[in-house]
Design a protein around this motif. Structure first.
Motif, short mmCIF file in Angstrom:
data_model
loop_
_atom_site.label_atom_id
_atom_site.label_comp_id
_atom_site.label_asym_id
_atom_site.label_seq_id
_atom_site.Cartn_x
_atom_site.Cartn_y
_atom_site.Cartn_z
N LEU A 121 30.03 34.11 30.29
CA LEU A 121 29.98 33.11 31.37
C LEU A 121 30.32 33.68 32.74
CD1 LEU A 121 31.60 29.93 29.75
CD2 LEU A 121 29.19 30.31 30.32
N PHE A 122 31.17 34.70 32.80
CA PHE A 122 31.74 35.09 34.09
C PHE A 122 31.64 36.59 34.36
CE2 PHE A 122 34.15 31.39 32.56
CZ PHE A 122 33.88 30.49 33.58
N GLU A 152 45.84 28.87 40.94
CA GLU A 152 45.58 27.58 40.31
C GLU A 152 44.16 27.11 40.56
OE1 GLU A 152 48.19 28.33 42.20
OE2 GLU A 152 49.73 28.39 40.62
N LYS A 153 43.65 27.33 41.78
CA LYS A 153 42.27 26.93 42.07
C LYS A 153 41.28 27.74 41.23
CE LYS A 153 42.88 25.22 46.80
NZ LYS A 153 42.48 25.38 48.22
N ILE A 154 41.54 29.03 41.08
CA ILE A 154 40.68 29.86 40.24
C ILE A 154 40.68 29.34 38.81
CG2 ILE A 154 40.35 32.18 39.28
CD1 ILE A 154 39.65 31.98 42.24
N ASP A 155 41.85 29.04 38.29
CA ASP A 155 41.95 28.53 36.92
C ASP A 155 41.17 27.23 36.75
OD1 ASP A 155 43.55 30.68 36.25
OD2 ASP A 155 45.44 29.56 36.47
N ASP A 156 41.25 26.35 37.74
CA ASP A 156 40.53 25.08 37.66
C ASP A 156 39.01 25.30 37.68
OD1 ASP A 156 42.82 23.60 37.49
OD2 ASP A 156 42.80 22.90 39.58
N LEU A 157 38.55 26.23 38.53
CA LEU A 157 37.12 26.52 38.60
C LEU A 157 36.60 27.08 37.27
CD1 LEU A 157 37.02 28.10 42.16
CD2 LEU A 157 35.93 25.95 41.47
N ILE A 158 37.39 27.93 36.67
CA ILE A 158 36.98 28.50 35.38
C ILE A 158 36.96 27.42 34.31
CG2 ILE A 158 37.69 30.09 33.54
CD1 ILE A 158 38.74 31.95 35.77
N ALA A 159 38.02 26.61 34.26
CA ALA A 159 38.07 25.54 33.27
C ALA A 159 36.93 24.55 33.45
CB ALA A 159 39.41 24.82 33.36
N ASP A 160 36.59 24.26 34.71
CA ASP A 160 35.49 23.35 35.00
C ASP A 160 34.19 23.89 34.40
OD1 ASP A 160 33.85 21.45 36.07
OD2 ASP A 160 34.18 21.98 38.16
N ARG A 161 33.93 25.18 34.59
CA ARG A 161 32.68 25.76 34.12
C ARG A 161 32.67 25.98 32.61
NH1 ARG A 161 33.41 25.67 38.92
NH2 ARG A 161 31.76 25.86 40.49
N LYS A 162 33.83 26.01 32.02
CA LYS A 162 33.89 26.06 30.56
C LYS A 162 33.80 24.67 29.93
CE LYS A 162 36.53 30.32 29.83
NZ LYS A 162 37.79 30.89 29.28
N GLY A 163 33.78 23.64 30.79
CA GLY A 163 33.70 22.29 30.28
C GLY A 163 35.02 21.69 29.89
N HIS A 164 36.13 22.32 30.33
CA HIS A 164 37.46 21.82 29.99
C HIS A 164 37.98 20.81 31.01
CE1 HIS A 164 38.13 25.81 27.63
NE2 HIS A 164 37.24 25.00 27.07
N LEU A 165 37.25 20.67 32.13
CA LEU A 165 37.60 19.68 33.14
C LEU A 165 36.36 18.86 33.46
CD1 LEU A 165 39.67 21.78 35.72
CD2 LEU A 165 40.56 20.11 34.09
N PRO A 166 36.52 17.63 33.95
CA PRO A 166 35.36 16.84 34.34
C PRO A 166 34.57 17.56 35.43
CG PRO A 166 37.34 15.49 34.29
CD PRO A 166 37.79 16.91 34.14
#
Length: 222
Positions: A121-122, A152-166
């Motif tokens: 993915l990355f 924290e922003k990087i972690d959120d962006l990664i989680a978002d693209r993995k489908g772990h965040l809306p």
């Protein structure tokens, strides 16, 4: 391996490439947008794809390959579906860009810019100025600028693209001349300002045929 009769590029991409020369003063001007079409379709440029681009434009294959190897945003090996272009120029460096790069590496599980994360993915690369120094440290991801970066922003962006965040519309779209547009009203930027690898010289961007594409830049020493 592709069979001799199977094209590397699908018919609709080749048809679109054949239409490009009519938009430019001379056919050679269509090479970069044509290669960009091929790369967007395949993820990176293969020798077969470059040959088909040359044939579609009625140009010498050596010339097309020369353009493809001259510009840093044409990739010749697989890259991640989501590529972090992290600015590490002076303003961003002074505000922690190197630490952001280290965190990106750790978060996606790679040790260098030529590697792809285990899930495919990355990937990432360090680039020159993206024209938003007042928001340093910043980067470009999926054709959007992301400002005032933190781990924290990087972690959120990664989680978002993995489908772990809306899914959400974070960041601002890249727009011509380094401008930005509010995500709530933005339209797809037809000519985004491109990132440049640390090993590359800055050069004037060239317009491309389709919306939202990276515009390659000239490599150092070429």
């Amino acid at each position: 391996m592709s069979s001799p009769n199977k094209s590397a590029l699908p018919t609709h991409i080749l048809d679109e490439i054949r239409e490009l020369p009519a938009r430019y003063p001379q056919p050679r001007s269509a090479v970069m947008p044509a290669l960009d079409l091929a790369q967007e379709e395949l993820g990176h440029l293969t020798p077969e794809a470059m040959s088909e681009v040359a044939e579609a434009l009625s140009l010498d294959p050596g010339y097309v390959e020369g353009v493809a190897t001259f510009y840093s945003l044409f990739h010749h090996h697989p890259i991640g579906k989501h590529r972090f272009y992290v600015c590490t120029n002076l303003s961003c460096m002074l505000r922690g860009a190197n630490e952001i790069v280290d965190h990106v590496r750790q978060a996606i599980g790679v040790s260098g810019s030529e590697q792809v994360s285990p899930d495919g993915l990355f990937s990432y690369e360090e680039v020159e100025c993206l024209g938003a120094c007042e928001f340093a440290p910043m980067m470009r991801l999926d054709r959007r600028y992301h400002y005032d970066l933190t781990a924290e922003k990087i972690d959120d962006l990664i989680a978002d693209r993995k489908g772990h965040l809306p899914a959400r519309r974070g960041g601002r779209r890249a727009a011509p001349g380094g401008e930005t547009q509010d995500p709530s009203v933005a339209v797809e930027a037809p000519h985004p300002s491109p990132p440049v690898r640390k090993s590359a010289l800055r050069a004037p961007g060239e317009r491309v045929a389709r919306e939202g594409r990276d515009v390659p830049r000239k490599k150092k020493g070429a």
